[in-house]
Write an enzyme that holds these catalytic residues in place. Structure first.
Site, short mmCIF file in Angstrom:
data_model
loop_
_atom_site.label_atom_id
_atom_site.label_comp_id
_atom_site.label_asym_id
_atom_site.label_seq_id
_atom_site.Cartn_x
_atom_site.Cartn_y
_atom_site.Cartn_z
N GLY A 91 13.68 10.31 -3.46
CA GLY A 91 14.77 9.23 -2.83
C GLY A 91 15.52 8.59 -3.67
N ASP A 311 4.95 0.78 -3.53
CA ASP A 311 4.23 1.68 -3.84
C ASP A 311 2.74 1.92 -4.01
OD1 ASP A 311 6.79 2.93 -3.56
OD2 ASP A 311 7.25 3.06 -5.71
C1 S3P Z 1 12.62 2.73 -6.05
C2 S3P Z 1 12.71 2.09 -5.16
C3 S3P Z 1 11.46 1.88 -4.15
C4 S3P Z 1 10.32 2.71 -4.34
C5 S3P Z 1 10.63 4.06 -4.90
C6 S3P Z 1 11.22 3.96 -6.32
C7 S3P Z 1 13.67 3.04 -7.20
O1 S3P Z 1 12.25 2.41 -2.80
O2 S3P Z 1 9.68 2.99 -3.14
O3 S3P Z 1 9.48 4.71 -5.06
O4 S3P Z 1 13.30 3.57 -8.44
O5 S3P Z 1 14.52 2.07 -7.13
P1 S3P Z 1 13.13 1.66 -1.83
O6 S3P Z 1 14.34 1.14 -2.75
O7 S3P Z 1 13.54 2.38 -0.95
O8 S3P Z 1 12.29 0.46 -1.49
#
Ligand code: S3P
Length: 423
Positions: A91, A311
């Site tokens: 993501g 996380d």
């Molecule tokens: C992350 C932000 C978080 C986290 C993901 C890594 C990042 O997600 O859960 O594992 O590196 O910016 P969200 O921004 O959707 O909260």
């Protein structure tokens, strides 16, 4: 992967580099002028997806001994990719790169695996569209694949409905290609690695409370970056050390940025014996973490603390199942849109072990202290769920059998090796 009960986990673990920081080092290094050198880069599948996306846009990235070198070409140095950019399971890769792609002079397409194709992208499309971006979902329900036609962007102030570092970073990165100062306000402060690192690369980026702003067209200059150990990976050893009788584990050089280290506060509330040693607060704060077996009690986790441990909630849920008393986790609906629906998947698998868990819309209520046993666990290919149950397997009776246990390669390829090195 089969895990059996252990006692006396003892030793030193050097957890791999922080995943969030490793992604950003590649991205910002690619947009900077000169060669950025990254030490202790996380060679997990997610960060390798980020490398491969930038290589497809003409950035030379190489491994030299223990370093990754990124030969950056400046803010406007990316080439039009000839292939679809494949973000795999990540993501962070998708949402941050989308912000960069929105302001380019070329067309690109982003895609990922089945899990990533089910994750929400409207949260980044809304602000990017407000900036005048041309970004379209080719999947159903505002999901991947995304087609992005790069264009000049308009600066906005965006009030984000979610505390998400991926959304915040996406807008800030697009803001580098906008016609004025772009800012983002979030409901609670999410991890601030983008702000810290972009500033070190030379961007004019300012934070006040939960608002961050960035000036466009920064002249980013290559940096030497040392990535601290990932507290999200250390979390599994913190839990294993606390729960497994007769344990003492020293975790070396772990990132303890306050926007990430909420698990330490939760452990303290649960009565854990944890000591921070050799803390260094320059740049990204880091410390050694000494963990000793402790008798844990339930706690309440909610509100502004949630983004600081989002996380780690799967492994915190495991700790809660072994703790005395009840633990309540609320305000954590974001868990439903991670690599899996972590509320449903944790509830289902904890129950398989005999735990008393209530699933709520935005969290879980865990009545700890019941006798728990190993079970067949289906982590639904979610790396953090698999590692959480591996920890549970070191504590409970009977073998823990984790299906598709190799999904840990996403963030911690040597996880089982490191776990067994302590046994
Ligand atoms: C992350 C932000 C978080 C986290 C993901 C890594 C990042 O997600 O859960 O594992 O590196 O910016 P969200 O921004 O959707 O909260």
């Amino acid at each position: 992967m089969e895990i059996t009960k252990q006692t006396g986990l003892r030793g030193v673990v050097h957890v791999p580099g922080d995943k969030s920081i490793s992604h950003r080092a590649v991205m910002f290094g690619a947009l900077a002028k000169g060669t950025t050198s990254v030490t202790h880069f996380l060679e997990g599948a997610d960060c390798l997806s980020t490398i491969s996306c930038f290589q497809k846009m003409g950035i030379e990235i190489e491994k030299q001994n223990d370093k990754v070198l990124i030969h950056g070409k400046g803010l406007r140095g990316l080439n039009s990719p000839r292939e679809i950019l494949d973000a795999g399971n990540s993501g962070t890769t998708t949402r941050l790169i989308a912000g960069i792609l929105a302001g380019q002079k070329f067309i690109s397409e982003l895609d990922g695996d089945a899990s990533l194709r089910s994750r929400p992208m409207k949260r980044i499309m809304d602000p990017l569209n407000a900036m005048g971006a041309d970004i379209r979902c080719r999947g159903e329900n505002n999901c991947l694949p995304l087609r992005i036609v790069g264009r000049p962007l308009t600066a906005i102030h965006y009030t984000s409905p979610v505390a998400s570092a991926q959304v915040k970073s996406c807008v800030l990165l697009a803001g580098m290609y906008a016609d004025g100062v772009t800012s983002v306000t979030e409901p609670f402060l999410s991890r601030n690695h983008s702000e810290i690192m972009l500033r070190s690369f030379g961007a004019d980026i300012r934070s006040e409370g939960t608002t961050v702003s960035i000036r466009p067209e920064p002249d980013l200059l290559a940096q030497d970056i040392t990535v601290p150990g990932d507290i999200s990976s250390a979390a599994f050893f913190i839990a294993a050390g606390l729960l497994t009788p007769g344990s003492e584990i020293l975790l070396k050089n772990v990132g303890i940025n306050p926007t990430r280290a909420g698990i330490l506060k939760v452990c303290q509330d649960m009565g854990a014996d944890i000591t921070l040693l050799n803390a260094d607060y320059s740049g990204e704060p880091a410390a050694d973490i000494l963990v000793r077996t402790s008798s844990l009690k339930g706690t309440v986790i909610q509100g502004a603390d949630i983004p600081t441990l989002i996380d780690e909630l799967p492994v915190i849920a495991v700790m809660a199942a072994f703790a005395g008393g009840t633990t309540v986790i609320r305000d954590a609906a974001e868990l439903r849109v991670k690599e899996s629906d972590r509320i449903a998947v944790m509830t289902d698998n904890l129950r398989r072990m005999g735990a008393d868990v209530e699933e709520t819309e935005d969290g879980m209520i865990i009545h700890g202290g019941r006798p728990l046993h190993g079970a067949v666990i289906d982590p639904r290919l979610d790396h953090r769920v698999a590692m959480s149950f591996a920890v549970a397997g070191t504590v409970c009776e009977r073998t823990m059998d984790i299906l598709d246990g190799d999904c840990v390669r996403i963030s911690y390829p040597d996880f089982y090796k490191d776990l067994y090195s302590l046994g």
